[in-house]
Design an enzyme around this catalytic site. Structure first.
Site, PDB file in Angstrom:
ATOM      1  N   GLY A  63       0.836  -1.190   0.000  1.00  0.00           N
ATOM      2  CA  GLY A  63       0.000   0.000   0.000  1.00  0.00           C
ATOM      3  C   GLY A  63       0.867   1.234   0.000  1.00  0.00           C
ATOM      4  O   GLY A  63       1.984   1.240  -0.514  1.00  0.00           O
ATOM      5  N   CYS A  64       0.386   2.271   0.610  1.00  0.00           N
ATOM      6  CA  CYS A  64       1.116   3.536   0.681  1.00  0.00           C
ATOM      7  C   CYS A  64       2.449   3.340   1.391  1.00  0.00           C
ATOM      8  O   CYS A  64       2.505   2.777   2.478  1.00  0.00           O
ATOM      9  CB  CYS A  64       0.264   4.566   1.426  1.00  0.00           C
ATOM     10  N   PHE A  65       3.530   3.805   0.782  1.00  0.00           N
ATOM     11  CA  PHE A  65       4.843   3.604   1.393  1.00  0.00           C
ATOM     12  C   PHE A  65       5.013   4.343   2.707  1.00  0.00           C
ATOM     13  O   PHE A  65       5.856   3.983   3.514  1.00  0.00           O
ATOM     14  CB  PHE A  65       5.997   3.864   0.437  1.00  0.00           C
ATOM     15  N   TRP A  66       4.212   5.362   2.956  1.00  0.00           N
ATOM     16  CA  TRP A  66       4.312   6.069   4.236  1.00  0.00           C
ATOM     17  C   TRP A  66       4.018   5.128   5.400  1.00  0.00           C
ATOM     18  O   TRP A  66       4.659   5.200   6.445  1.00  0.00           O
ATOM     19  CB  TRP A  66       3.348   7.238   4.297  1.00  0.00           C
TER      20      TRP A  66
END
Length: 183
Positions: free
Chosen positions: A14-17
């Site tokens: 998903g979102c790398f954050w």
């Protein structure tokens, strides 16, 4: 004398954050870099291009870790249990191939371990695991404002709503793998 055995793992969930924030808390992890890989567009992609879904790249993190402190297998177990590996091209509200669940291996040993870990955690999920296992080709570091995103933006809405609960899950499920001091 330096007894560190630094190795690299590359994963996308998903979102790398989110993935970056999780691994920044894991004992033995020295550095986490957000970036892109797995695409087919020529040249270095930008965040905007990757988010369009047209480049084929996934948002990933590269994890530089000390294998004397944490194993590749443990890295993957943490990864597989802190995101949803059963949703194809989606994590929560983030939808598109750039958010796919994927393990990019650096060598045959990592490929083998990835397959074993997926089999190990599969019984804990009601749905089938869709996590890809692919060879790492070119890794592109994401723009500077994506690095250390959670640390620099903890009060931001996305961080509170999405990342903080994932960190809570990490701390509960993998308390023995959390670093004692902040890096």
């Amino acid at each position: 004398m330096n007894n560190k055995k630094l190795e690299t793992a590359t994963v996308g969930g998903g979102c790398f954050w989110c993935v970056e924030a999780i691994f920044q808390e894991v004992n033995g992890v020295h550095k986490v870099i957000s970036g892109y890989t797995g695409g087919n567009a020529p040249g270095r992609p930008t965040y905007r291009e990757v988010c369009s879904g047209l480049t084929g790249h996934a948002e990933v993190v590269q994890i530089l870790y000390d294998a004397n402190i944490i194993s590749y297998e443990d890295i993957l177990v943490i990864f597989m249990t802190t995101h949803d590996p059963t949703t194809l091209n989606r994590q929560g509200a983030d939808v598109g191939t750039q958010y796919r669940s994927v393990i990019y291996y650096h060598n045959d040993t990592q490929r083998e371990i990835a397959g074993l870990v997926i089999k190990e955690v599969a019984p804990y999920y009601e749905q089938a695991i869709v996590t890809e296992i692919s060879p790492l080709e070119t890794f592109y570091e994401a723009e500077e404002y994506h690095q250390d995103y959670y640390r620099n933006n903890q009060s931001q809405g996305y961080c509170n709503a999405v990342i903080s609960p994932k960190l809570g899950k990490l701390r509960k499920m993998h308390a023995d793998k959390i670093r004692k001091t902040k890096v």
